[in-house]
Motif scaffolding. Sequence first.
Motif, PDB file in Angstrom:
ATOM      1  N   ARG A  43       5.915   9.816  14.428  1.00 45.36           N
ATOM      2  CA  ARG A  43       4.744  10.063  15.267  1.00 45.36           C
ATOM      3  C   ARG A  43       5.104  10.198  16.742  1.00 45.36           C
ATOM      4  O   ARG A  43       4.305  10.690  17.532  1.00 45.36           O
ATOM      5  CB  ARG A  43       3.730   8.926  15.090  1.00 45.36           C
ATOM      6  CG  ARG A  43       3.043   8.928  13.730  1.00 45.36           C
ATOM      7  CD  ARG A  43       2.237   7.664  13.524  1.00 45.36           C
ATOM      8  NE  ARG A  43       1.603   7.639  12.210  1.00 45.36           N
ATOM      9  CZ  ARG A  43       1.119   6.540  11.632  1.00 45.36           C
ATOM     10  NH1 ARG A  43       1.199   5.375  12.270  1.00 45.36           N
ATOM     11  NH2 ARG A  43       0.567   6.604  10.440  1.00 45.36           N
ATOM     12  N   ARG A  71       7.048   2.841   6.384  1.00 42.31           N
ATOM     13  CA  ARG A  71       6.156   2.797   7.552  1.00 42.31           C
ATOM     14  C   ARG A  71       6.938   2.945   8.864  1.00 42.31           C
ATOM     15  O   ARG A  71       6.487   3.614   9.797  1.00 42.31           O
ATOM     16  CB  ARG A  71       5.377   1.472   7.553  1.00 42.31           C
ATOM     17  CG  ARG A  71       4.410   1.339   8.728  1.00 42.31           C
ATOM     18  CD  ARG A  71       3.881  -0.069   8.832  1.00 42.31           C
ATOM     19  NE  ARG A  71       3.022  -0.422   7.704  1.00 42.31           N
ATOM     20  CZ  ARG A  71       1.706  -0.193   7.681  1.00 42.31           C
ATOM     21  NH1 ARG A  71       1.110   0.397   8.704  1.00 42.31           N
ATOM     22  NH2 ARG A  71       0.994  -0.550   6.625  1.00 42.31           N
ATOM     23  N   ASP A  82      -0.278  11.156  10.526  1.00 38.90           N
ATOM     24  CA  ASP A  82      -0.895  10.458  11.651  1.00 38.90           C
ATOM     25  C   ASP A  82      -2.018   9.527  11.203  1.00 38.90           C
ATOM     26  O   ASP A  82      -2.242   8.475  11.823  1.00 38.90           O
ATOM     27  CB  ASP A  82      -1.445  11.470  12.658  1.00 38.90           C
ATOM     28  CG  ASP A  82      -0.338  12.145  13.467  1.00 38.90           C
ATOM     29  OD1 ASP A  82       0.795  11.625  13.461  1.00 38.90           O
ATOM     30  OD2 ASP A  82      -0.613  13.183  14.093  1.00 38.90           O
ATOM     31  N   VAL A  83      -2.728   9.892  10.137  1.00 41.77           N
ATOM     32  CA  VAL A  83      -3.880   9.080   9.715  1.00 41.77           C
ATOM     33  C   VAL A  83      -3.531   8.122   8.582  1.00 41.77           C
ATOM     34  O   VAL A  83      -4.288   7.174   8.321  1.00 41.77           O
ATOM     35  CB  VAL A  83      -5.069   9.982   9.290  1.00 41.77           C
ATOM     36  CG1 VAL A  83      -5.517  10.846  10.456  1.00 41.77           C
ATOM     37  CG2 VAL A  83      -4.710  10.853   8.089  1.00 41.77           C
ATOM     38  N   THR A 129       0.837  -1.195   0.000  1.00 39.67           N
ATOM     39  CA  THR A 129       0.000   0.000   0.000  1.00 39.67           C
ATOM     40  C   THR A 129       0.874   1.248   0.000  1.00 39.67           C
ATOM     41  O   THR A 129       1.966   1.272   0.577  1.00 39.67           O
ATOM     42  CB  THR A 129      -0.924   0.018   1.224  1.00 39.67           C
ATOM     43  OG1 THR A 129      -0.131  -0.146   2.415  1.00 39.67           O
ATOM     44  CG2 THR A 129      -1.944  -1.106   1.140  1.00 39.67           C
ATOM     45  N   ASP A 168      -2.217   5.080   6.710  1.00 41.50           N
ATOM     46  CA  ASP A 168      -1.912   3.696   7.093  1.00 41.50           C
ATOM     47  C   ASP A 168      -1.490   2.953   5.840  1.00 41.50           C
ATOM     48  O   ASP A 168      -2.324   2.427   5.104  1.00 41.50           O
ATOM     49  CB  ASP A 168      -3.135   3.052   7.749  1.00 41.50           C
ATOM     50  CG  ASP A 168      -2.846   1.631   8.225  1.00 41.50           C
ATOM     51  OD1 ASP A 168      -1.652   1.295   8.364  1.00 41.50           O
ATOM     52  OD2 ASP A 168      -3.805   0.873   8.454  1.00 41.50           O
ATOM     53  N   ALA A 169      -0.186   2.945   5.587  1.00 44.48           N
ATOM     54  CA  ALA A 169       0.318   2.342   4.359  1.00 44.48           C
ATOM     55  C   ALA A 169       1.738   1.861   4.590  1.00 44.48           C
ATOM     56  O   ALA A 169       2.395   2.225   5.567  1.00 44.48           O
ATOM     57  CB  ALA A 169       0.277   3.360   3.211  1.00 44.48           C
ATOM     58  N   ASP A 170       2.212   1.025   3.674  1.00 49.02           N
ATOM     59  CA  ASP A 170       3.588   0.537   3.762  1.00 49.02           C
ATOM     60  C   ASP A 170       4.595   1.651   3.524  1.00 49.02           C
ATOM     61  O   ASP A 170       5.713   1.613   4.039  1.00 49.02           O
ATOM     62  CB  ASP A 170       3.812  -0.585   2.751  1.00 49.02           C
ATOM     63  CG  ASP A 170       2.962  -1.807   3.066  1.00 49.02           C
ATOM     64  OD1 ASP A 170       2.920  -2.203   4.249  1.00 49.02           O
ATOM     65  OD2 ASP A 170       2.324  -2.355   2.147  1.00 49.02           O
ATOM     66  N   GLU A 182       6.209   5.775  11.739  1.00 49.50           N
ATOM     67  CA  GLU A 182       5.882   5.430  13.123  1.00 49.50           C
ATOM     68  C   GLU A 182       6.835   6.107  14.102  1.00 49.50           C
ATOM     69  O   GLU A 182       6.420   6.544  15.185  1.00 49.50           O
ATOM     70  CB  GLU A 182       5.914   3.909  13.299  1.00 49.50           C
ATOM     71  CG  GLU A 182       4.758   3.199  12.583  1.00 49.50           C
ATOM     72  CD  GLU A 182       4.868   1.692  12.650  1.00 49.50           C
ATOM     73  OE1 GLU A 182       5.924   1.201  13.112  1.00 49.50           O
ATOM     74  OE2 GLU A 182       3.917   1.004  12.246  1.00 49.50           O
TER      75      GLU A 182
END
Length: 315
Positions: free
Chosen positions: A170, A163, A84-85, A3, A87-89, A167
């Motif tokens: 964040r 990713r 923050d929102v 993704t 969501d992917a590789d 992370e």
Amino acid sequence: MRTLAFVLPIYNEQDNIPVLYERLSAVAASLADRFTCEFVFVDDGSRDRSLPAIRALRERDERVSVYALSRNKGHQVAVTAGLDVADADAVIVMDSDLQDPPEVAVALIEAWEDGADVAYAKRRTRNDGFFKRMTAGGFYWILSKLARIDIPRNTGDFRLMDRRVVEELRRYPERNRFLRGMVAEIGFDQRAVDFDRDARHAGETGYPLGKMLKLAADGILGFSSFPLRVISALGMILAVGAGVWTVYLAISRMVNPESVVEGWTFLAAGMFLLGGIQMLMLGVLGQYIGRIYEEVQARPLYAFAIAESGPRDPH
């Protein structure tokens, strides 16, 4: 299939959004055999028709996610909200004025597939005015001399991040954000991808001189304590100089009293000079103290007024 999320901060870009979406869609189509793509639009309190425009895109394309901040928070916070929102590789951050060509994303992806954790777009040429090029060059030169880490020159926030890097990013809670410096500090394998930066497609820049100075201050003060060291050194030099000057005046008074000019003009001028230097020092100290105050408040960086993502409800 892996993704891929494109994070796209939006501020008064109503005329750029249709062209941006078409070019992003073409890039996504060329990657369709390897990646599932998502377009994360984050509206930063736009005052034009940008938000209705991206919500209309969502009605047509489920790959489009729409997030709207409750008020204008600035480019760096808007990008942070998108990260923050997402969501992917891998996540690609790019501006929405088309100065960051979407097609360069393919080269960033190739660097990532080759093992890079961060692939940042480095400007080989830039289609900006003389003043913008001059000030940007001066800022990056100063930053390279002062920052405690190596922040690549001639780069913006246009980059791909794995990713793992997102992370880690964040976990950085500071309010006065300079994302390209924060990403550089995280580390991992980071590689440059050269590109030619285009001119803005339409509209006016979202970074006038005032915001550029604020970003420059965030970069310098957030990644360097050099101004504080300069204050200490300057204070020491002035103290030593004042001591030497006092000894000289005392000796002159004793050896040759007639040579000493009576009056307070010189003394008053010296007092004003030292007072001005002290005020300058207090101003620099105030910048650091103010940032400490903002950080200890620990207020949320942003709030979403609208959050639309994932498959649309047909009802």
